[in-house]
Design a protein around this motif. Structure first.
Motif, PDB file in Angstrom:
ATOM      1  N   THR A 104      51.577  39.155 -21.481  1.00 25.08           N
ATOM      2  CA  THR A 104      52.276  38.410 -22.528  1.00 25.08           C
ATOM      3  C   THR A 104      53.780  38.617 -22.389  1.00 25.08           C
ATOM      4  OG1 THR A 104      52.119  40.245 -24.081  1.00 25.08           O
ATOM      5  CG2 THR A 104      50.348  38.611 -24.130  1.00 25.08           C
ATOM      6  N   SER A 105      54.528  37.714 -22.974  1.00 25.19           N
ATOM      7  CA  SER A 105      55.983  37.794 -22.919  1.00 25.19           C
ATOM      8  C   SER A 105      56.518  38.439 -24.200  1.00 25.19           C
ATOM      9  CB  SER A 105      56.578  36.401 -22.747  1.00 25.19           C
ATOM     10  OG  SER A 105      56.331  35.640 -23.902  1.00 25.19           O
ATOM     11  N   ALA A 106      57.815  38.678 -24.207  1.00 26.02           N
ATOM     12  CA  ALA A 106      58.481  39.176 -25.416  1.00 26.02           C
ATOM     13  C   ALA A 106      58.444  38.091 -26.488  1.00 26.02           C
ATOM     14  CB  ALA A 106      59.918  39.554 -25.085  1.00 26.02           C
ATOM     15  N   LYS A 107      58.679  38.484 -27.720  1.00 28.17           N
ATOM     16  CA  LYS A 107      58.642  37.552 -28.851  1.00 28.17           C
ATOM     17  C   LYS A 107      59.884  37.742 -29.728  1.00 28.17           C
ATOM     18  CE  LYS A 107      53.890  37.120 -28.215  1.00 28.17           C
ATOM     19  NZ  LYS A 107      53.917  36.623 -26.889  1.00 28.17           N
ATOM     20  N   LEU A 108      61.042  37.830 -29.080  1.00 27.59           N
ATOM     21  CA  LEU A 108      62.286  38.091 -29.794  1.00 27.59           C
ATOM     22  C   LEU A 108      63.039  36.831 -30.196  1.00 27.59           C
ATOM     23  CD1 LEU A 108      63.506  41.055 -27.562  1.00 27.59           C
ATOM     24  CD2 LEU A 108      62.302  41.172 -29.766  1.00 27.59           C
ATOM     25  N   GLY A 109      62.678  35.695 -29.628  1.00 28.24           N
ATOM     26  CA  GLY A 109      63.358  34.444 -29.950  1.00 28.24           C
ATOM     27  C   GLY A 109      64.660  34.251 -29.191  1.00 28.24           C
ATOM     28  N   VAL A 110      64.786  34.921 -28.052  1.00 29.26           N
ATOM     29  CA  VAL A 110      65.997  34.784 -27.242  1.00 29.26           C
ATOM     30  C   VAL A 110      65.890  33.515 -26.409  1.00 29.26           C
ATOM     31  CG1 VAL A 110      67.396  35.843 -25.427  1.00 29.26           C
ATOM     32  CG2 VAL A 110      66.295  37.277 -27.165  1.00 29.26           C
TER      33      VAL A 110
END
Length: 141
Positions: A104-110
């Protein structure tokens, strides 16, 4: 006039042929903006995800794909990886990506939404029309 993407994408969705107006997300190993965008009404649009070509983590999976179907998106083109390949293949959605990765990927909204995205030297501008089929991807200049 049309531009053709020479980079070879895999057909991973249930529809090999799809087209529509371009919407974009530019992100790198962070799919929060992809998820947020595909959870809004697509009205037959195609989301082009400028993921930098990274295969290190997935930007779309089965839940995000199902959301896109429910919201009326015609397709998604991911310059990166997806996951849940078998489930995505069963969805009535056009989906092209470079490959798959279960991570899965990050979920920071960058990232950025509805900005020009360049893939393989071809620019995808929000509002331009894109066509995709088993032979490749074409977009209006």
């Amino acid at each position: 006039e049309l531009d053709s993407v020479t980079l070879q994408f895999l057909n991973l969705g249930g529809h090999a042929t799809f087209d529509g107006p371009v919407r974009t997300v530019r992100c790198f190993r962070d799919n929060a903006l992809v998820k947020a965008t595909l959870s809004t009404p697509g009205n037959g649009a195609v989301l082009v995800v400028g993921g930098g070509g990274s295969l290190a983590s997935a930007l779309v999976g089965d839940l995000i794909g199902a959301s896109a179907v429910g919201q009326g998106w015609a397709g998604v083109i991911v310059h990166g990886a997806v996951r849940d390949r078998e489930q995505l293949a069963g969805l009535p959605l056009g989906l092209k990506a470079l490959g798959t990765n279960p991570r899965t990927s990050a979920k920071l909204g960058v990232g950025e939404v509805d900005v020009p995205v360049t893939i393989d030297g071809v620019e995808f501008r929000p509002g331009a029309h894109v066509w995709a089929d088993a032979d490749g991807i074409l977009v209006e200049r």
